[in-house]
Design an enzyme around this catalytic site. Sequence first.
Site, short mmCIF file in Angstrom:
data_model
loop_
_atom_site.label_atom_id
_atom_site.label_comp_id
_atom_site.label_asym_id
_atom_site.label_seq_id
_atom_site.Cartn_x
_atom_site.Cartn_y
_atom_site.Cartn_z
N ASN A 146 0.80 -1.22 0.00
CA ASN A 146 0.00 0.00 0.00
C ASN A 146 0.83 1.27 0.00
OD1 ASN A 146 0.41 -1.27 2.71
ND2 ASN A 146 -0.29 0.72 3.44
N GLN A 174 -5.10 -3.42 -2.11
CA GLN A 174 -4.60 -2.54 -3.17
C GLN A 174 -4.67 -3.20 -4.55
OE1 GLN A 174 -3.65 0.67 -2.80
NE2 GLN A 174 -4.00 0.62 -0.60
N SER A 192 -11.28 -4.21 0.08
CA SER A 192 -12.16 -3.20 0.63
C SER A 192 -12.78 -2.38 -0.49
CB SER A 192 -11.37 -2.29 1.58
OG SER A 192 -12.23 -1.45 2.32
N HIS A 194 -13.94 0.66 -0.71
CA HIS A 194 -13.63 2.08 -0.90
C HIS A 194 -12.33 2.33 -1.64
CE1 HIS A 194 -10.52 3.11 2.23
NE2 HIS A 194 -10.88 1.91 2.66
N CYS A 318 -3.84 4.60 7.35
CA CYS A 318 -4.12 4.07 8.69
C CYS A 318 -3.05 4.46 9.69
CB CYS A 318 -4.27 2.55 8.64
SG CYS A 318 -5.67 2.02 7.64
#
Length: 374
Positions: A146, A174, A192, A194, A318
Site C-alpha cells: 500500500n 490494493q 475493501s 472504498h 491508517c
Amino acid sequence: MIYLDHAATTKTDEKVLSAMMPYLTDVFGNASAQYEAGRRAAGAVSAARDEIASLLGVGSEEIYFTSGGTEADNWALRGIYSATRGHIVLSAIEHPALLSCAEDLVKEGADVTLVSPDADGRVSADAVRKAMRDDTAFVGVMAANNETGVVQPVSEIAAMCGERGVFFFSDCVQAVGVLPVNRGTADGFSFSAHKIYGPKGVGVLRIKKGVRINRFVAGGRQERNQRGGTTNVAGIVGCAKALEIAEKNREKNNAEIAALRDAFVEGLLAKIPGTHLNGDRKGRLPSNANIRFDGVSGEQILMLLDARGVAVSTGSACAAGAVEPSHVLMAMGLSETEAKSSVRFSFGRENTREDVEKVLSYLTEIVSSLRAGR
C-alpha cells in the site's frame, strides 16, 4: 482539489451510489427479517455475493462480508491462529491490520516470524520458505504494498504453501480491481470497496472452502453464523457494483493511469535533483509513485501541497499522524531520515495530464524553497 491519494480511498462512483440508493430508502428491511422487506434485502445480498464470487473466480460460499479490509485481515489471522495455535509468518511490509494484530497475538502466546523484503520492496518466496517451520500454520504476504505499490510474488508463495499444506493469506486491498485476483491467488484474501470507487465501511474476506477458521464476531447468525451483526445491505450492493465496474474497465484504466504516473515520475526525476523512486520501477501498481526527496521532510511537502489544493500522503492512511518513519521503507533498508523524506503519490481515473503538470510545477517550487531554507 487535485487528489493524488487514491491508495488511501476513492470517491464513490455515481453508478455505485445509484445501485445502493434503493437499499438506503425504499428497500430498507433488515436482511435477517422473515417478512418481504427483509427477504428483498437478503436477496440483494445473495446476488451481490454471487456477483463478487463470479468476478473473482471463487465459490459464493467462500465470500464473507466485513466492515472493511482491516477487519477481514484481523479475522483471517485471529481465526486461523485460534483454530490451529500454529506458527505465523508475515512479511515485514504488511499493513498494520496484520502486523498490529500479530503483535497482540504474541502477547497471547503466538510465535510470529517477520520476513524482510529486498531493497526493491519485494518479498521473495525463498525468504518466506526459509522462515517457515514444521508447525507453521499461517503465511501472510500482501499482493501489492500500500505504500510503495510493489507487486509481490504471491502466486509463487501460494504454490509453495500449498505443497506444504500451510494456509496462505494475501491482503489484496490494493490489488483487487487492478491486478487479476482469483482462487489461485491464496487460500484467503481480503479487499475493501472504498479502494475501488465503492463505499467505505464494507469489505470482503475470502476463505477457501474446507479451511477451518474460527468466527470473529459473536452475535447473530449472519454470514453463515461466522460474523454477527446487522448486514450492511447497501454497502454490500455497492461493493459488488464497484468490483463489476473495476473489472470491466481494468485494462483501460490501468493503461491511462500508468501513463499519467510515468509522466509524473519521469518529469519529477528530470526536473528536481536529489529525487528517487522508492521500490521497483516496473513491478508495481500502475497508480503508485513513492518518491524520496533528499534533504526535505515529506511532512513539509505534504502540508505545502495541501495549501495549494493537492492531496498526497506520506504513507499508509491508517498510520496518519504517526511520528514514526514508514515501517515499509525502513524494512527495505532506508534510513529513518530517508523514510521521513518520502511522499506517496497515487493516481486515479479522474486525474489528468494537466494535474501532472501543475503538481510538478508546485513541487519544483516547494522543494527548491525548502532546500534553500525559505
